[in-house]
Enzyme design. Structure first.
Site, PDB file in Angstrom:
ATOM      1  N   ILE A 124       4.926  -4.998  -3.090  1.00  0.00           N
ATOM      2  CA  ILE A 124       5.241  -5.213  -1.685  1.00  0.00           C
ATOM      3  C   ILE A 124       4.454  -4.247  -0.800  1.00  0.00           C
ATOM      4  O   ILE A 124       4.155  -3.118  -1.174  1.00  0.00           O
ATOM      5  CB  ILE A 124       6.759  -5.100  -1.393  1.00  0.00           C
ATOM      6  CG1 ILE A 124       7.300  -3.702  -1.719  1.00  0.00           C
ATOM      7  CG2 ILE A 124       7.541  -6.165  -2.158  1.00  0.00           C
ATOM      8  CD1 ILE A 124       8.673  -3.432  -1.145  1.00  0.00           C
ATOM      9  N   CYS A 125       4.130  -4.752   0.368  1.00  0.00           N
ATOM     10  CA  CYS A 125       3.359  -4.002   1.351  1.00  0.00           C
ATOM     11  C   CYS A 125       4.354  -3.226   2.201  1.00  0.00           C
ATOM     12  O   CYS A 125       5.182  -3.820   2.880  1.00  0.00           O
ATOM     13  CB  CYS A 125       2.617  -5.047   2.166  1.00  0.00           C
ATOM     14  SG  CYS A 125       1.525  -4.475   3.416  1.00  0.00           S
ATOM     15  N   LEU A 126       4.296  -1.914   2.134  1.00  0.00           N
ATOM     16  CA  LEU A 126       5.274  -1.109   2.860  1.00  0.00           C
ATOM     17  C   LEU A 126       4.796  -0.804   4.267  1.00  0.00           C
ATOM     18  O   LEU A 126       3.607  -0.873   4.557  1.00  0.00           O
ATOM     19  CB  LEU A 126       5.539   0.186   2.087  1.00  0.00           C
ATOM     20  CG  LEU A 126       6.157  -0.059   0.714  1.00  0.00           C
ATOM     21  CD1 LEU A 126       6.066   1.186  -0.135  1.00  0.00           C
ATOM     22  CD2 LEU A 126       7.602  -0.514   0.853  1.00  0.00           C
TER      23      LEU A 126
END
Ligand SMILES: [Zn+2]
Lengths: 392, 189
Positions: free
Chosen positions: B137-139
């Protein structure tokens, strides 16, 4: 048996077709060259490189044939880096990556659509070997940040040179903080010189950083540096995407990286400790970063002590250059602080004109080392906790 | 060799501080404050100390899951291999009274806890641009500074609360609306 005859002739046709296709793919292969020659003939791929010697830029260009460089991350920056070093005739390349080539990578240089699905290291090795068969290429297809692979990564770095010793330089071309920190950990432990490189997620800035354990700041000495892109944060839309990329920025950063690699390895010019690139303004800040005596990495602190104990050789030329102000224009409202005055605790996130730390950290105790934690033998065991977690 | 250091008067550390304070909203702050903080600074290469750290990780996770259940907001389960280096489990998100469930997995990097684990939802890989390869996931820009400022106090539970929780809340409704994911009746409801 009409059908058998038909099939036979069809097979014969297909065999001819196949042979034709095969001959198309068989690109002319150049033979290995034992000795770099400076003879200017159209068959000598090294003549223009060896000309650097004749012109007095490089003392001993052939030395490159004895050198080994590890490239960690064979993506937009790493693949171009590997190609440049291959064309320069580097002795050996050790490539690390665990990714596959995807069509989504085609906005970058080097890889081609027909390679989609292949592992990046294998696809790269094949292309590089075809470009220059003199280069020895070793590949490792794994993620260096996991416990299982990290030890193998360390062993490889310390034993894979042409002389079976440590590689001459490690180039980090990875795209994430975790992998950079893993390389940093390994290189501090192994006392291995390396270059960090990066392109920002908005694709309009980048940097390279030369890390000599103990002498210059390691990657963990301070929060990562970012080249200010002069974009108002409010107008920067990140919704719906993680990262942008441009072949131009990546190519420029790879160029900076290999240029400084060559300067360091072949001993010409000055190697930059930090070189930034702001694509919006075509601004290139450079600076020297000193290590943090309170760095979290204990090997970094150990290397600093070792470096301080070593006698220094100071060149006069360096001093002259350093006395000139770095920036004539004072566009960013900079005030110069001479390092000869007693050191002030640096609480500013701005390191240099146009470069700042990605974030600030709270003040840490001078020596973060011995955090003796009581081994809680009284509480539940790990197995009990694991079972409890499972049963919730 | 004399070195110069440059300071700019314009962008001081204070600006980043302010930004951080604004970005963690009240409910996240509340959730965070109820998760026990960890104290052992040890990674998977630190043999015995790592066992201590793992115990703290499990204690924090158990507390967090219990809190979630208590506040009717149970949303994940995790377990690890016995070395505690590889984690896997399920997370789910309720949308219009339907439960959307996903596999979660991540490795503990050698540089943990200095660097956070990269949480992945492999089955959503390629379905959203808010992911890196492998379904990581892209934080947000705020996660890393916040994590860095709280080493070694933040653990896996904090990464879930600050990273995956907000990600699911933003991305899952969007993916459902776009028709990228659809409700699967698993018959276990
Ligand atoms: Zn350091």
């Amino acid at each position: 048996m009409d059908t058998t005859e038909k099939l036979k002739s069809r097979i014969a046709e297909l065999e001819i077709e196949l042979a034709n296709e095969k001959s198309k793919n068989a690109a002319p292969v150049r033979q290995k060259i034992a000795q770099m020659s400076s003879e200017v003939v159209d068959s000598n791929p090294y003549s223009r490189l060896m000309a650097l010697k004749r012109m007095g830029i490089v003392d001993n260009y052939e030395k490159i044939r004895e050198l080994t460089v590890a490239v960690v991350g064979v993506g937009g920056v790493g693949s171009v880096t590997a190609e440049m070093l291959t064309r320069c005739g580097i002795g050996k390349l050790v490539l690390f990556d665990y990714d596959k080539v995807e069509l989504a990578n085609m906005n970058r240089l080097f890889f081609q659509p027909h390679q989609a699905g292949l592992s990046k290291v294998d696809a790269a090795a094949k292309t590089l070997q075809a470009i220059n068969p003199d280069v020895e290429i070793e590949t490792h297809n794994y993620n260096i940040t996991t416990v299982d692979n990290f030890q193998h990564f360390m062993d490889t770095i310390s034993k894979s040179s042409l002389k079976k010793g440590a590689v001459d330089l490690v180039l980090s071309c990875v795209d994430n903080f975790e992998a950079r920190m893993a390389i940093n950990t390994a290189c501090n432990e192994l006392n291995q010189k390396w270059f960090e490189s990066g392109v920002s997620e908005n694709a309009v800035s980048g940097h390279i950083q030369f890390i000599v354990p103990g002498e210059s700041a390691c990657f963990g000495c301070a929060p990562p540096l970012v080249v200010a892109a002069n974009i108002d944060e409010k107008t920067l839309k990140r919704d719906g995407v993680c990262a942008a990329s441009l072949p131009t920025t990546m190519g420029i950063v790879a160029g900076f990286l290999v240029q400084n690699t060559l300067k360091y390895l072949l001993n010409f010019g000055d190697t930059s400790f930090y070189l930034g690139y702001n694509a919006m303004l075509d601004f290139f800040p450079t600076m020297t970063l000193r290590p943090n005596p309170n760095c979290d990495d204990r090997y970094c602190r150990q290397r600093q002590q070792e470096y301080q104990a070593k006698p220094k050789d100071i060149t006069v030329a360096k001093e002259e250059i350093d006395d000139t102000p770095l920036h004539e224009d004072n566009e960013w409202g900079i005030s110069l602080i001479d390092e000869t005055v007693p050191d002030i605790e640096d609480t500013s996130a701005t390191v240099s004109s146009g470069v700042r730390q990605a974030y600030t950290l709270p003040a840490r105790p001078a020596d973060p080392e011995p955090e003796i934690v009581s081994t809680e033998t009284s509480g539940p065991s790990l197995e009990e906790l694991m079972a409890q977690m499972k049963s919730i | 060799m004399r070195q110069m250091r440059l300071f700019s008067s314009r962008d001081s550390g204070l600006v980043s501080e302010l930004r951080l304070v604004i970005m963690v909203d009240e409910s996240t702050r509340k959730t965070l404050s109820s998760i026990p903080l960890l104290s052992t600074k040890a990674g998977p290469r630190d043999k015995e100390l790592w066992v201590n750290r793992l115990k703290e990780e499990y204690q924090a996770l158990i507390k967090y899951v219990q809190n979630n259940k208590g506040s009717d907001n149970d949303w994940f389960r995790l377990e690890s291999n016995k070395e505690g280096t590889r984690w896997f489990g399920k997370c789910w998100y309720m949308h219009n009274l339907l439960k959307y469930e996903f596999d979660v997995e991540f490795d503990i990097p050698v540089t943990y806890p200095t660097t956070a684990p990269e949480i992945a939802l492999p089955e959503l890989d390629g379905k959203t641009a808010k992911m890196y390869r492998g379904g990581k996931i892209c934080l947000t820009d705020h996660f890393k500074p916040l994590w860095a400022r709280n080493v070694p106090k933040f653990g896996i539970a904090h990464a879930m609360a600050l990273g995956l929780g907000p990600w699911l809340a933003v991305e899952i409704p969007d993916l459902i609306e776009k028709g990228v994911i659809s409700y699967k009746d698993r018959g276990d409801e």
